[in-house]
Design a protein around this motif. Sequence first.
Motif, PDB file in Angstrom:
ATOM      1  N   ASP A  63       0.859  -1.178   0.000  1.00 26.91           N
ATOM      2  CA  ASP A  63       0.000   0.000   0.000  1.00 26.91           C
ATOM      3  C   ASP A  63       0.896   1.228   0.000  1.00 26.91           C
ATOM      4  O   ASP A  63       1.634   1.469   0.957  1.00 26.91           O
ATOM      5  N   CYS A  64       0.849   1.996  -1.073  1.00 29.60           N
ATOM      6  CA  CYS A  64       1.698   3.180  -1.222  1.00 29.60           C
ATOM      7  C   CYS A  64       0.867   4.406  -0.827  1.00 29.60           C
ATOM      8  O   CYS A  64       0.070   4.909  -1.627  1.00 29.60           O
ATOM      9  N   ILE A  65       1.063   4.849   0.406  1.00 35.07           N
ATOM     10  CA  ILE A  65       0.200   5.864   1.002  1.00 35.07           C
ATOM     11  C   ILE A  65       0.876   7.229   0.973  1.00 35.07           C
ATOM     12  O   ILE A  65       2.049   7.366   1.333  1.00 35.07           O
ATOM     13  N   ALA A  66       0.125   8.225   0.564  1.00 39.01           N
ATOM     14  CA  ALA A  66       0.647   9.586   0.460  1.00 39.01           C
ATOM     15  C   ALA A  66       1.143  10.078   1.819  1.00 39.01           C
ATOM     16  O   ALA A  66       0.492   9.860   2.850  1.00 39.01           O
ATOM     17  N   ASN A  67       2.296  10.729   1.812  1.00 39.11           N
ATOM     18  CA  ASN A  67       2.828  11.332   3.031  1.00 39.11           C
ATOM     19  C   ASN A  67       2.044  12.593   3.386  1.00 39.11           C
ATOM     20  O   ASN A  67       1.242  13.093   2.591  1.00 39.11           O
ATOM     21  N   ASN A  68       2.286  13.123   4.581  1.00 40.57           N
ATOM     22  CA  ASN A  68       1.564  14.312   5.037  1.00 40.57           C
ATOM     23  C   ASN A  68       1.694  15.476   4.067  1.00 40.57           C
ATOM     24  O   ASN A  68       0.727  16.192   3.797  1.00 40.57           O
ATOM     25  N   GLU A  69       2.905  15.670   3.546  1.00 45.27           N
ATOM     26  CA  GLU A  69       3.129  16.811   2.659  1.00 45.27           C
ATOM     27  C   GLU A  69       2.445  16.646   1.312  1.00 45.27           C
ATOM     28  O   GLU A  69       2.355  17.604   0.523  1.00 45.27           O
ATOM     29  N   ALA A  70       1.944  15.431   1.032  1.00 45.85           N
ATOM     30  CA  ALA A  70       1.271  15.179  -0.244  1.00 45.85           C
ATOM     31  C   ALA A  70      -0.247  15.130  -0.091  1.00 45.85           C
ATOM     32  O   ALA A  70      -0.945  14.650  -0.983  1.00 45.85           O
ATOM     33  N   ARG A  71      -0.756  15.613   1.023  1.00 48.60           N
ATOM     34  CA  ARG A  71      -2.209  15.658   1.192  1.00 48.60           C
ATOM     35  C   ARG A  71      -2.825  16.549   0.125  1.00 48.60           C
ATOM     36  O   ARG A  71      -2.324  17.636  -0.165  1.00 48.60           O
ATOM     37  N   GLY A  72      -3.909  16.062  -0.462  1.00 44.62           N
ATOM     38  CA  GLY A  72      -4.600  16.827  -1.495  1.00 44.62           C
ATOM     39  C   GLY A  72      -4.042  16.627  -2.888  1.00 44.62           C
ATOM     40  O   GLY A  72      -4.592  17.168  -3.856  1.00 44.62           O
ATOM     41  N   TRP A  73      -2.960  15.851  -3.012  1.00 46.38           N
ATOM     42  CA  TRP A  73      -2.372  15.613  -4.333  1.00 46.38           C
ATOM     43  C   TRP A  73      -3.218  14.632  -5.130  1.00 46.38           C
ATOM     44  O   TRP A  73      -3.869  13.732  -4.577  1.00 46.38           O
ATOM     45  N   SER A  74      -3.182  14.787  -6.446  1.00 47.88           N
ATOM     46  CA  SER A  74      -3.821  13.816  -7.323  1.00 47.88           C
ATOM     47  C   SER A  74      -2.961  12.564  -7.380  1.00 47.88           C
ATOM     48  O   SER A  74      -1.768  12.594  -7.057  1.00 47.88           O
ATOM     49  N   VAL A  75      -3.548  11.453  -7.802  1.00 52.29           N
ATOM     50  CA  VAL A  75      -2.788  10.211  -7.878  1.00 52.29           C
ATOM     51  C   VAL A  75      -1.701  10.311  -8.945  1.00 52.29           C
ATOM     52  O   VAL A  75      -0.625   9.704  -8.806  1.00 52.29           O
ATOM     53  N   GLU A  76      -1.950  11.086 -10.011  1.00 51.28           N
ATOM     54  CA  GLU A  76      -0.937  11.256 -11.053  1.00 51.28           C
ATOM     55  C   GLU A  76       0.292  11.974 -10.496  1.00 51.28           C
ATOM     56  O   GLU A  76       1.440  11.569 -10.746  1.00 51.28           O
ATOM     57  N   ARG A 146       1.141  -2.942  -6.321  1.00 53.74           N
ATOM     58  CA  ARG A 146       1.273  -1.702  -5.567  1.00 53.74           C
ATOM     59  C   ARG A 146      -0.029  -0.916  -5.710  1.00 53.74           C
ATOM     60  O   ARG A 146      -0.482  -0.668  -6.825  1.00 53.74           O
ATOM     61  N   VAL A 147      -0.596  -0.539  -4.577  1.00 52.64           N
ATOM     62  CA  VAL A 147      -1.839   0.221  -4.560  1.00 52.64           C
ATOM     63  C   VAL A 147      -1.533   1.651  -4.133  1.00 52.64           C
ATOM     64  O   VAL A 147      -0.992   1.879  -3.048  1.00 52.64           O
ATOM     65  N   MET A 148      -1.852   2.603  -4.979  1.00 54.47           N
ATOM     66  CA  MET A 148      -1.618   4.007  -4.664  1.00 54.47           C
ATOM     67  C   MET A 148      -2.801   4.554  -3.869  1.00 54.47           C
ATOM     68  O   MET A 148      -3.952   4.460  -4.310  1.00 54.47           O
ATOM     69  N   VAL A 149      -2.505   5.103  -2.700  1.00 55.06           N
ATOM     70  CA  VAL A 149      -3.545   5.609  -1.804  1.00 55.06           C
ATOM     71  C   VAL A 149      -3.335   7.107  -1.612  1.00 55.06           C
ATOM     72  O   VAL A 149      -2.318   7.539  -1.058  1.00 55.06           O
ATOM     73  N   THR A 150      -4.288   7.898  -2.082  1.00 58.31           N
ATOM     74  CA  THR A 150      -4.205   9.347  -1.912  1.00 58.31           C
ATOM     75  C   THR A 150      -4.788   9.747  -0.565  1.00 58.31           C
ATOM     76  O   THR A 150      -5.490   8.966   0.086  1.00 58.31           O
ATOM     77  N   ARG A 151      -4.484  10.956  -0.141  1.00 56.01           N
ATOM     78  CA  ARG A 151      -5.037  11.499   1.101  1.00 56.01           C
ATOM     79  C   ARG A 151      -5.595  12.889   0.832  1.00 56.01           C
ATOM     80  O   ARG A 151      -4.971  13.702   0.155  1.00 56.01           O
ATOM     81  N   SER A 152      -6.764  13.137   1.375  1.00 53.37           N
ATOM     82  CA  SER A 152      -7.359  14.457   1.224  1.00 53.37           C
ATOM     83  C   SER A 152      -6.610  15.451   2.099  1.00 53.37           C
ATOM     84  O   SER A 152      -5.734  15.076   2.882  1.00 53.37           O
ATOM     85  N   LYS A 153      -6.937  16.713   1.990  1.00 52.91           N
ATOM     86  CA  LYS A 153      -6.273  17.735   2.795  1.00 52.91           C
ATOM     87  C   LYS A 153      -6.538  17.539   4.280  1.00 52.91           C
ATOM     88  O   LYS A 153      -5.770  18.003   5.131  1.00 52.91           O
ATOM     89  N   THR A 154      -7.621  16.827   4.608  1.00 54.03           N
ATOM     90  CA  THR A 154      -7.914  16.538   6.014  1.00 54.03           C
ATOM     91  C   THR A 154      -7.340  15.195   6.456  1.00 54.03           C
ATOM     92  O   THR A 154      -7.518  14.790   7.593  1.00 54.03           O
ATOM     93  N   ASP A 156      -7.985  12.092   5.035  1.00 50.04           N
ATOM     94  CA  ASP A 156      -8.759  10.899   4.693  1.00 50.04           C
ATOM     95  C   ASP A 156      -8.098  10.159   3.529  1.00 50.04           C
ATOM     96  O   ASP A 156      -7.647  10.776   2.558  1.00 50.04           O
ATOM     97  N   ARG A 157      -8.059   8.836   3.623  1.00 49.17           N
ATOM     98  CA  ARG A 157      -7.414   8.020   2.601  1.00 49.17           C
ATOM     99  C   ARG A 157      -8.426   7.509   1.581  1.00 49.17           C
ATOM    100  O   ARG A 157      -9.564   7.216   1.916  1.00 49.17           O
TER     101      ARG A 157
END
Length: 207
Positions: A63-76, A146-154, A156-157
């Motif tokens: 599970d490839c989870i976005a770091n804190n600094e990448a919150r709100g980023w698109s999966v691309e 590998r599963v890309m997991v985005t995170r919202s600005k708050t 949420d995954r």
Amino acid sequence: MRFPLLDLSLVSLVSQQRFIQHGNFPSGRKVWGISALKAGVSPIESSATAGPSVLCIGDALMDCIANNEARGWSVEKLMADESSWTAFPGGAPANVATALCKLGTSSAFCGCVGQDSDGDALETLLKQEGVNVSLMQRSTLYPTRRVMVTRSKTGDREFGAFHDHRNAHEFADTLLRYNSTATNNDDDDSSQFTRDLDAILSSTEWM
């Protein structure tokens, strides 16, 4: 996750041999996974010398989870910057197998991962946690999922995509086979897998 190309002959064979042939459940009834927890089966008593009590069949992945600094980023954007996410071992069957060992119940994992660094890491981790990996298969055809997991600005995954935008069936975990042909193994390896499976089934109580 459900994959249309997953060969269910192994699951069918195991469920029939263990639960029907050995008479643990009424004829024709197949109980495995979460259903087994609801079947009124008595708790497992593990032994240090016995084989695994639980066989977990399915996927092991990253599970490839976005770091804190990448919150709100698109999966691309996330996939374009490898420093923006962290890979964590995952896959429900692998997680269950690991958790069981930590709780003192012996377990085995049966699944297919790629012949790559992710597959190496997952196999090593399972071994370190005490999981029997004699039924783990490796494939050179497809990589470990590998599963890309985005995170919202708050924070949420949310599932974003599979790595490199691969299709769901283009990963090693869809290539699990009873005869091991999908993993480019030869006949000797196939026979060894069958022997290992028989040995696991001799002690397995749940799956």
